[in-house]
Write an enzyme that holds these catalytic residues in place. Structure first.
Site, mmCIF file in Angstrom:
data_model
loop_
_atom_site.group_PDB
_atom_site.id
_atom_site.type_symbol
_atom_site.label_atom_id
_atom_site.label_comp_id
_atom_site.label_asym_id
_atom_site.label_seq_id
_atom_site.Cartn_x
_atom_site.Cartn_y
_atom_site.Cartn_z
ATOM 1 N N GLU A 181 0.753 -1.110 -0.124
ATOM 2 C CA GLU A 181 -0.099 -0.131 0.055
ATOM 3 C C GLU A 181 1.003 1.177 0.030
ATOM 4 O O GLU A 181 2.222 1.746 0.639
ATOM 5 C CB GLU A 181 -0.892 -0.147 1.194
ATOM 6 C CG GLU A 181 -1.450 -1.066 1.240
ATOM 7 C CD GLU A 181 -2.343 -1.387 2.322
ATOM 8 O OE1 GLU A 181 -3.587 -2.503 1.819
ATOM 9 O OE2 GLU A 181 -2.723 -0.994 3.337
ATOM 10 N N CYS A 225 3.608 8.329 1.208
ATOM 11 C CA CYS A 225 3.458 7.814 2.412
ATOM 12 C C CYS A 225 4.347 5.988 1.838
ATOM 13 O O CYS A 225 3.249 5.335 1.076
ATOM 14 C CB CYS A 225 3.147 7.352 3.273
ATOM 15 S SG CYS A 225 3.771 6.138 4.174
ATOM 16 N N CYS A 263 5.836 -7.307 7.422
ATOM 17 C CA CYS A 263 7.402 -6.416 8.195
ATOM 18 C C CYS A 263 7.626 -7.763 9.216
ATOM 19 O O CYS A 263 6.157 -8.488 9.698
ATOM 20 C CB CYS A 263 6.618 -5.493 8.924
ATOM 21 S SG CYS A 263 7.920 -4.530 9.903
ATOM 22 N N CYS A 302 5.553 -5.559 15.913
ATOM 23 C CA CYS A 302 5.555 -4.116 17.235
ATOM 24 C C CYS A 302 3.847 -4.536 17.170
ATOM 25 O O CYS A 302 3.097 -5.009 16.184
ATOM 26 C CB CYS A 302 5.048 -2.640 16.835
ATOM 27 S SG CYS A 302 6.990 -2.928 16.625
ATOM 28 N N CYS A 313 0.715 -1.782 15.793
ATOM 29 C CA CYS A 313 0.971 -2.078 14.323
ATOM 30 C C CYS A 313 0.289 -3.056 13.358
ATOM 31 O O CYS A 313 1.127 -4.327 14.017
ATOM 32 C CB CYS A 313 2.072 -2.231 14.121
ATOM 33 S SG CYS A 313 2.188 -1.374 12.646
ATOM 34 N N GLU A 333 10.020 -2.088 7.477
ATOM 35 C CA GLU A 333 11.011 -1.056 8.165
ATOM 36 C C GLU A 333 11.731 -1.223 6.899
ATOM 37 O O GLU A 333 12.352 -1.989 6.573
ATOM 38 C CB GLU A 333 11.739 -2.391 9.448
ATOM 39 C CG GLU A 333 12.969 -2.049 9.947
ATOM 40 C CD GLU A 333 13.547 -0.789 10.684
ATOM 41 O OE1 GLU A 333 12.183 -0.157 11.486
ATOM 42 O OE2 GLU A 333 13.796 0.277 9.906
ATOM 43 N N SER A 368 11.421 6.713 8.602
ATOM 44 C CA SER A 368 11.045 6.631 9.941
ATOM 45 C C SER A 368 11.260 5.079 9.925
ATOM 46 O O SER A 368 11.844 4.061 9.310
ATOM 47 C CB SER A 368 10.077 6.698 10.149
ATOM 48 O OG SER A 368 9.203 6.180 11.097
ATOM 49 N N SER A 371 11.050 5.742 15.385
ATOM 50 C CA SER A 371 9.155 4.777 16.308
ATOM 51 C C SER A 371 9.959 4.477 17.727
ATOM 52 O O SER A 371 10.877 3.450 18.176
ATOM 53 C CB SER A 371 8.903 4.093 15.769
ATOM 54 O OG SER A 371 8.316 4.121 14.178
ATOM 55 N N HIS A 405 8.064 5.221 20.986
ATOM 56 C CA HIS A 405 6.991 5.281 21.786
ATOM 57 C C HIS A 405 6.965 4.523 22.929
ATOM 58 O O HIS A 405 6.029 4.297 23.823
ATOM 59 C CB HIS A 405 6.605 4.111 20.842
ATOM 60 C CG HIS A 405 5.815 3.707 18.984
ATOM 61 N ND1 HIS A 405 5.278 4.886 18.593
ATOM 62 C CD2 HIS A 405 6.600 2.860 18.211
ATOM 63 C CE1 HIS A 405 5.775 5.101 17.024
ATOM 64 N NE2 HIS A 405 6.274 3.812 16.647
ATOM 65 N N ASN A 425 -4.236 4.543 15.848
ATOM 66 C CA ASN A 425 -5.121 4.045 15.251
ATOM 67 C C ASN A 425 -5.158 2.183 15.267
ATOM 68 O O ASN A 425 -4.830 1.551 15.409
ATOM 69 C CB ASN A 425 -4.302 4.096 13.901
ATOM 70 C CG ASN A 425 -4.452 5.821 13.515
ATOM 71 O OD1 ASN A 425 -5.396 6.321 14.036
ATOM 72 N ND2 ASN A 425 -3.691 6.170 12.893
ATOM 73 N N CYS A 477 -1.608 6.266 9.949
ATOM 74 C CA CYS A 477 -0.680 4.621 10.183
ATOM 75 C C CYS A 477 -0.561 3.595 11.139
ATOM 76 O O CYS A 477 -1.286 3.431 11.780
ATOM 77 C CB CYS A 477 0.803 6.241 11.756
ATOM 78 S SG CYS A 477 0.987 7.348 11.074
HETATM 79 N N1 SAH Z 1 9.057 0.466 10.255
HETATM 80 C C1 SAH Z 1 8.651 1.346 10.514
HETATM 81 C C2 SAH Z 1 8.281 2.407 9.104
HETATM 82 C C3 SAH Z 1 6.590 2.680 9.599
HETATM 83 S S1 SAH Z 1 6.006 3.477 9.875
HETATM 84 C C4 SAH Z 1 8.719 2.071 11.802
HETATM 85 O O1 SAH Z 1 8.314 1.731 12.469
HETATM 86 O O2 SAH Z 1 9.344 3.398 12.358
HETATM 87 C C5 SAH Z 1 5.138 3.927 10.701
HETATM 88 C C6 SAH Z 1 4.867 4.516 11.777
HETATM 89 O O3 SAH Z 1 3.481 4.555 12.739
HETATM 90 C C7 SAH Z 1 6.038 4.495 13.147
HETATM 91 O O4 SAH Z 1 5.933 5.498 13.808
HETATM 92 C C8 SAH Z 1 4.534 3.168 13.524
HETATM 93 O O5 SAH Z 1 5.449 2.829 15.088
HETATM 94 C C9 SAH Z 1 3.471 4.135 13.177
HETATM 95 N N2 SAH Z 1 2.450 3.231 14.294
HETATM 96 C C10 SAH Z 1 2.390 2.060 13.485
HETATM 97 N N3 SAH Z 1 1.264 1.487 14.380
HETATM 98 C C11 SAH Z 1 0.327 2.594 15.011
HETATM 99 C C12 SAH Z 1 -1.219 2.523 14.651
HETATM 100 N N4 SAH Z 1 -1.759 1.607 15.168
HETATM 101 N N5 SAH Z 1 -1.753 3.835 15.598
HETATM 102 C C13 SAH Z 1 -0.391 4.877 15.050
HETATM 103 N N6 SAH Z 1 0.899 5.204 14.509
HETATM 104 C C14 SAH Z 1 1.490 3.513 14.053
HETATM 105 FE FE1 SF4 Z 2 7.417 -3.063 11.150
HETATM 106 FE FE2 SF4 Z 2 6.825 -0.649 11.694
HETATM 107 FE FE3 SF4 Z 2 4.920 -1.269 12.362
HETATM 108 FE FE4 SF4 Z 2 6.880 -1.881 13.533
HETATM 109 S S1 SF4 Z 2 6.069 -0.544 13.150
HETATM 110 S S2 SF4 Z 2 6.040 -3.818 13.299
HETATM 111 S S3 SF4 Z 2 8.886 -1.740 12.698
HETATM 112 S S4 SF4 Z 2 5.667 -1.343 9.587
#
Ligand code: SAH
Ligand code: SF4
Length: 367
Positions: free
Chosen positions: A104, A117, A124, A128, A131, A176, A207, A229, A231, A308, A351
Site C-alpha cells: 500500500e 507515504c 514486516c 510491534c 501495528c 522496516e 522512519s 519510532s 513509542h 489507530n 499510520c
Molecule cells: N517500520 C518503520 C516505518 C513505519 S512508519 C517504523 O516503525 O518506524 C509508521 C509509523 O506509524 C511508525 O512510527 C509506527 O510505529 C506507527 N504506527 C504503527 N502502528 C500504528 C497504529 N496502529 N497507530 C498509530 N501509529 C502506528
Molecule cells: Fe514494522 Fe514499523 Fe509496524 Fe513495527 S511499527 S511492525 S517496525 S512497520
C-alpha cells in the site's frame, strides 16, 4: 508516452535490466557497457523521471544504435496500482498487487505539500504489537523498482489528473526500511538525484524502529530526514510493545541517532520522535517526564500519534485530554511537540493500518 502494454513483460525480458532498478551510478555503468556516452544516462533518466516514458522508441534524442541496444538489454517496468481508495479528507490509498500479495502507498495532500507515504517491504517481521502491518507478518523486501514505482505511478497520476506532483516522500508505509537497506539506499539516491525525482534531502523522511547497525551504515552513505519510532520512555515498556527492543536497547538506538544527527544537515531541527499514545501503557504524566529526561541531550521534535484502531488489537487510544496533558508536559520541558492529525482513517490508510495481503514466510530467523 507511458505504454500500458509494456507492463506485461515476457520471460526473456525478466533477464534484461529494469532501468527503474538503477540509481544514477548503476545506470551510468550500464549505459557505458552498451556503448552509450555519459550524457546518454542523463537523457534516459530525463525521459523516465521527467516525462514518464517507458518506450525506448519514443526517446527521440537517443541514437538509433543506442535504442537498439536498450531494446536488447533493458526495459522499463513500473508496477501498477491495481486499486484506489479515496478518503473523505482527500487522502488516497493506492494498492499494488505483486505476485498475489499487496502493498500500500498513501498520498496525503496538504495546502503546501503533497506527501507520499511509501512501503519498503511486503509486510514486516518486527511484530510491534500495536501495528497492523507488524501483526500480519512478512513476505519479502521490495526491489528498488518496486519502491520507485510507487512514486513514479503516483506522479504520473497526479500530473495527468491534478497538474501536481509529489513534494515529499516518507518511508512510513509497510515495512522496516532499514531491514531493506541496500534497496532503500538506491531508491533514496534516485529520489534525491537531480536527474531522478530531484527532491531535496529535507523532503525525504525515513522512519525506523531502531535497527542500530543499519542506522550506523546509513549515516555513512546518505543524509535525509530521520524519524524514529520510539513509542516508550523506557526499555521495560518498549520491550513489551516492540520486540526489536530486546535486541537493540533504547540507549544504543539513541546513541546511533545522535551520531546520525551530528553528520546530517537534513535534520537541522533535530530528529522526529514518533510516540504512539496507548491508554494506560505509555501515556501517564510520569511517562512524559521520563521521555523528556531520555531525550534531554538529543535535539528532537516529538510527534504524538493517537493510536489507530485495527481489528484484533488489544489496545485503546489515549483520550484526547490525556494526549494534551502529555504534550503540555513535554512542551514545558522545552520540546517542540505536535499531535499528529490522522489522515485517511475511513479507508484504513492511517499510520499502522496498512495491511495488504501478505503470504507469510518463516520469520523465526530474522531477529
Ligand atoms: N517500520 C518503520 C516505518 C513505519 S512508519 C517504523 O516503525 O518506524 C509508521 C509509523 O506509524 C511508525 O512510527 C509506527 O510505529 C506507527 N504506527 C504503527 N502502528 C500504528 C497504529 N496502529 N497507530 C498509530 N501509529 C502506528
Ligand atoms: Fe514494522 Fe514499523 Fe509496524 Fe513495527 S511499527 S511492525 S517496525 S512497520
Amino acid at each position: 508516452m507511458y505504454n500500458e502494454k509494456k507492463n506485461f513483460f515476457s520471460k526473456s525480458e525478466t533477464e534484461k535490466v529494469n532501468l527503474l532498478d538503477l540509481d544514477y551510478k548503476a545506470m551510468q555503468s550500464f549505459v557505458l557497457s552498451i556503448g552509450g556516452k555519459n550524457f546518454t544516462t542523463k537523457q534516459i533518466m530525463k525521459w523516465i523521471y521527467n516525462f514518464y516514458y517507458n518506450d525506448f522508441n519514443l526517446m527521440s534524442n537517443l541514437k538509433k544504435e543506442t535504442r537498439k541496444k536498450l531494446h536488447e538489454k533493458a526495459y522499463i517496468y513500473a508496477t501498477n496500482f491495481s486499486e484506489e481508495k479515496i478518503s473523505s479528507d482527500g487522502t488516497i490509498k493506492w494498492i499494488t498487487s505483486i505476485n498475489n500479495q499487496k502493498i500500500e502507498t498513501v498520498y496525503i495532500p496538504e495546502k503546501k505539500r503533497s506527501t507520499l507515504c511509501i512501503s519498503s517491504q511486503i509486510g514486516c517481521f518486527l511484530n510491534c504489537k500495536f501495528c497492523a502491518t507488524g501483526q500480519q507478518g512478512f513476505n519479502r523486501n521490495l526491489t528498488v523498482s518496486e519502491i520507485i514505482s510507487q512514486i513514479w505511478q503516483a506522479n504520473k497520476i497526479l500530473k495527468e489528473k491534478r497538474k501536481k506532483c509529489i513534494t515529499n516522500v516518507v518511508f512510513m508505509g509497510m515495512g522496516e526500511p532499514l531491514f531493506n537497506i541496500k534497496n532503500v539506499i538506491s531508491s533514496i539516491k534516485i529520489i534525491l538525484d537531480k536527474h531522478g525525482f530531484s527532491l531535496s534531502k529535507r523532503r525525504v523522511t525515513l522512519s525506523t524502529s531502531g535497527v542500530v547497525p543499519a542506522l550506523e551504515k546509513l549515516r555513512k552513505v546518505i543524509d535525509i530526514n530521520l524519524a524514529i519510532s520510539l513509542h516508550a520512555p523506557n526499555n521495560f515498556i518498549r520491550d513489551k510493545i516492540m520486540p526489536i527492543n530486546k535486541k537493540y536497547k533504547i540507549e544504543s538506538f539513541l546513541k546511533a541517532v545522535s551520531k546520525y544527527l551530528k553528520c546530517s544537515s537534513a535534520n537541522r531541527g533535530g530528529v522526529t520522535v514518533e510516540y504512539v499514545m496507548l491508554k494506560n501503557i505509555n501515556d501517564s504524566n510520569h511517562n512524559a517526564f521520563e521521555l523528556a529526561h531520555l531525550l534531554k541531550k538529543i535535539p528532537s521534535k516529538i510527534n504524538l500519534i493517537p493510536w489507530n484502531f485495527f481489528k484484533g488489537a488489544n489496545f485503546i487510544c489515549s483520550t484526547l485530554n490525556r494526549i494534551n496533558i502529555f504534550a503540555s508536559i513535554l512542551r514545558k520541558k522545552g520540546f517542540n511537540t505536535t499531535i499528529r492529525k490522522n489522515r485517511g482513517q475511513d479507508i484504513n490508510a492511517a499510520c499502522g493500518q496498512l495491511t495488504g495481503n501478505v503470504i507469510n514466510k518463516n520469520i523465526d530467523n530474522y531477529i
